[in-house]
Design a protein around this motif. Structure first.
Motif, PDB file in Angstrom:
ATOM      1  N   ARG A  98      56.645  26.397  66.502  1.00  0.00           N
ATOM      2  CA  ARG A  98      58.123  27.246  66.353  1.00  0.00           C
ATOM      3  C   ARG A  98      59.245  26.236  65.490  1.00  0.00           C
ATOM      4  O   ARG A  98      59.537  25.423  66.392  1.00  0.00           O
ATOM      5  CB  ARG A  98      59.143  27.939  67.448  1.00  0.00           C
ATOM      6  CG  ARG A  98      57.988  29.235  67.956  1.00  0.00           C
ATOM      7  CD  ARG A  98      59.062  29.523  68.559  1.00  0.00           C
ATOM      8  NE  ARG A  98      58.015  30.872  69.367  1.00  0.00           N
ATOM      9  CZ  ARG A  98      57.197  30.937  70.805  1.00  0.00           C
ATOM     10  NH1 ARG A  98      57.386  29.836  71.238  1.00  0.00           N
ATOM     11  NH2 ARG A  98      56.198  31.437  70.870  1.00  0.00           N
ATOM     12  N   GLN A  99      59.175  26.297  64.475  1.00  0.00           N
ATOM     13  CA  GLN A  99      59.418  25.334  63.570  1.00  0.00           C
ATOM     14  C   GLN A  99      61.246  25.222  63.279  1.00  0.00           C
ATOM     15  O   GLN A  99      61.308  26.635  63.876  1.00  0.00           O
ATOM     16  CB  GLN A  99      59.687  25.654  62.276  1.00  0.00           C
ATOM     17  CG  GLN A  99      59.797  24.464  60.925  1.00  0.00           C
ATOM     18  CD  GLN A  99      59.442  24.922  59.910  1.00  0.00           C
ATOM     19  OE1 GLN A  99      59.653  25.844  59.408  1.00  0.00           O
ATOM     20  NE2 GLN A  99      58.621  23.711  58.429  1.00  0.00           N
ATOM     21  N   GLY A 100      61.700  23.896  63.411  1.00  0.00           N
ATOM     22  CA  GLY A 100      62.709  23.865  63.660  1.00  0.00           C
ATOM     23  C   GLY A 100      64.087  24.146  62.944  1.00  0.00           C
ATOM     24  O   GLY A 100      63.429  24.132  61.447  1.00  0.00           O
ATOM     25  N   HIS A 101      65.345  24.076  63.089  1.00  0.00           N
ATOM     26  CA  HIS A 101      66.035  24.747  62.408  1.00  0.00           C
ATOM     27  C   HIS A 101      67.072  23.491  62.088  1.00  0.00           C
ATOM     28  O   HIS A 101      68.500  23.406  61.410  1.00  0.00           O
ATOM     29  CB  HIS A 101      66.485  26.070  62.486  1.00  0.00           C
ATOM     30  CG  HIS A 101      67.619  26.186  63.903  1.00  0.00           C
ATOM     31  ND1 HIS A 101      67.038  26.076  64.503  1.00  0.00           N
ATOM     32  CD2 HIS A 101      69.174  25.893  63.798  1.00  0.00           C
ATOM     33  CE1 HIS A 101      67.531  26.942  65.960  1.00  0.00           C
ATOM     34  NE2 HIS A 101      69.129  26.081  65.426  1.00  0.00           N
ATOM     35  N   ILE A 102      67.122  22.615  62.745  1.00  0.00           N
ATOM     36  CA  ILE A 102      68.321  21.505  62.658  1.00  0.00           C
ATOM     37  C   ILE A 102      67.855  20.821  61.892  1.00  0.00           C
ATOM     38  O   ILE A 102      66.908  19.727  62.067  1.00  0.00           O
ATOM     39  CB  ILE A 102      67.944  20.908  64.592  1.00  0.00           C
ATOM     40  CG1 ILE A 102      68.642  21.904  65.517  1.00  0.00           C
ATOM     41  CG2 ILE A 102      68.951  20.101  64.142  1.00  0.00           C
ATOM     42  CD1 ILE A 102      68.897  21.735  67.220  1.00  0.00           C
ATOM     43  N   LYS A 103      69.117  19.918  61.319  1.00  0.00           N
ATOM     44  CA  LYS A 103      69.042  19.188  59.782  1.00  0.00           C
ATOM     45  C   LYS A 103      69.277  17.593  60.521  1.00  0.00           C
ATOM     46  O   LYS A 103      70.103  17.261  61.644  1.00  0.00           O
ATOM     47  CB  LYS A 103      69.741  19.488  59.152  1.00  0.00           C
ATOM     48  CG  LYS A 103      69.485  20.801  58.343  1.00  0.00           C
ATOM     49  CD  LYS A 103      70.340  21.397  57.321  1.00  0.00           C
ATOM     50  CE  LYS A 103      70.254  21.904  56.442  1.00  0.00           C
ATOM     51  NZ  LYS A 103      69.916  23.773  57.106  1.00  0.00           N
ATOM     52  N   SER A 151      74.065  18.996  56.304  1.00  0.00           N
ATOM     53  CA  SER A 151      73.827  18.308  58.076  1.00  0.00           C
ATOM     54  C   SER A 151      76.195  18.433  58.141  1.00  0.00           C
ATOM     55  O   SER A 151      76.184  18.759  56.914  1.00  0.00           O
ATOM     56  CB  SER A 151      73.785  17.216  57.742  1.00  0.00           C
ATOM     57  OG  SER A 151      74.520  15.882  57.012  1.00  0.00           O
ATOM     58  N   GLU A 153      64.690  18.934  57.261  1.00  0.00           N
ATOM     59  CA  GLU A 153      65.528  20.165  58.033  1.00  0.00           C
ATOM     60  C   GLU A 153      64.810  20.788  58.879  1.00  0.00           C
ATOM     61  O   GLU A 153      65.515  21.843  59.419  1.00  0.00           O
ATOM     62  CB  GLU A 153      65.783  20.654  56.562  1.00  0.00           C
ATOM     63  CG  GLU A 153      64.793  21.485  56.306  1.00  0.00           C
ATOM     64  CD  GLU A 153      65.166  21.387  55.184  1.00  0.00           C
ATOM     65  OE1 GLU A 153      66.111  22.146  53.961  1.00  0.00           O
ATOM     66  OE2 GLU A 153      63.877  22.272  53.988  1.00  0.00           O
ATOM     67  N   HIS A 154      63.795  20.749  59.858  1.00  0.00           N
ATOM     68  CA  HIS A 154      63.447  21.315  60.991  1.00  0.00           C
ATOM     69  C   HIS A 154      62.734  21.207  62.026  1.00  0.00           C
ATOM     70  O   HIS A 154      61.929  20.974  62.512  1.00  0.00           O
ATOM     71  CB  HIS A 154      61.781  22.361  59.741  1.00  0.00           C
ATOM     72  CG  HIS A 154      61.896  22.786  58.628  1.00  0.00           C
ATOM     73  ND1 HIS A 154      62.322  23.606  58.845  1.00  0.00           N
ATOM     74  CD2 HIS A 154      61.952  22.357  57.671  1.00  0.00           C
ATOM     75  CE1 HIS A 154      62.961  24.680  57.501  1.00  0.00           C
ATOM     76  NE2 HIS A 154      62.215  23.952  56.794  1.00  0.00           N
TER      77      HIS A 154
END
Length: 164
Positions: free
Chosen positions: A87-92, A99, A120-121
């Motif tokens: 599951r690809q993340g969403h935090i940069k 950011s 970015e993921h």
């Protein structure tokens, strides 16, 4: 070009080395596994912790396939069905153009306005810290020192207000 068949060969070689190591040190020295391909090839591996697909050069794949978690299980596999669904993340990254740190102006104050990262993921805040420490060590340290200094200044100002 990603070569799944090569990753499977590396995984089989790794497992064979494990079997050979059980035979004893004398037999192990007689067996050599070597790939002498002239062009640089890549293989896709999957992290057994989170299923993240990782593309590595063939010459590093053997080393990567041999890495183990603290519990003794292998960190990578060539078969995505042996890894969790990614599951690809969403935090940069803190150095990403969008950011929160850049938007707040913090990076400008630290002197990192011209430094950028495309990550970015990232999966979690922990992943962000590890990425930052490992990929941007000096910049991360500068940001952490800045944040600590700001916290100290805020504490001093609050102490002065309560004292007066």
């Amino acid at each position: 070009m990603v070569n799944a068949a090569s990753a499977e060969k590396i995984e089989r070689a790794r497992d064979l080395r494990d079997q050979i190591s059980e035979l004893g040190g004398e037999s192990e020295q007689e067996i050599i596994i070597r790939d002498t391909s002239p062009k640089r090839r890549y293989v896709q591996l999957y992290a057994t912790s989170d299923g993240e697909p990782v593309i590595v050069p063939m010459q590093l794949a053997t080393s990567a396939m041999s890495k183990k978690h603290p519990d003794g299980s292998y960190m990578f596999t060539s078969d995505p069905s042996h890894a969790p669904t990614y599951r690809q993340g969403h935090i940069k990254c803190f150095l990403h153009r969008d950011s929160d740190e850049r938007a707040s102006g913090m990076l400008d104050e630290v002197g990192l306005a011209g430094v950028f990262c495309e990550a970015e993921h990232l999966a979690s805040a922990y992943s962000k810290r590890m990425h930052s420490r490992n990929r941007h060590g000096q910049q991360w340290l500068a940001l952490q020192e800045f944040v600590q200094e700001q916290e100290k200044l805020a504490e001093r100002a609050e102490a002065r207000q309560t004292h007066d």
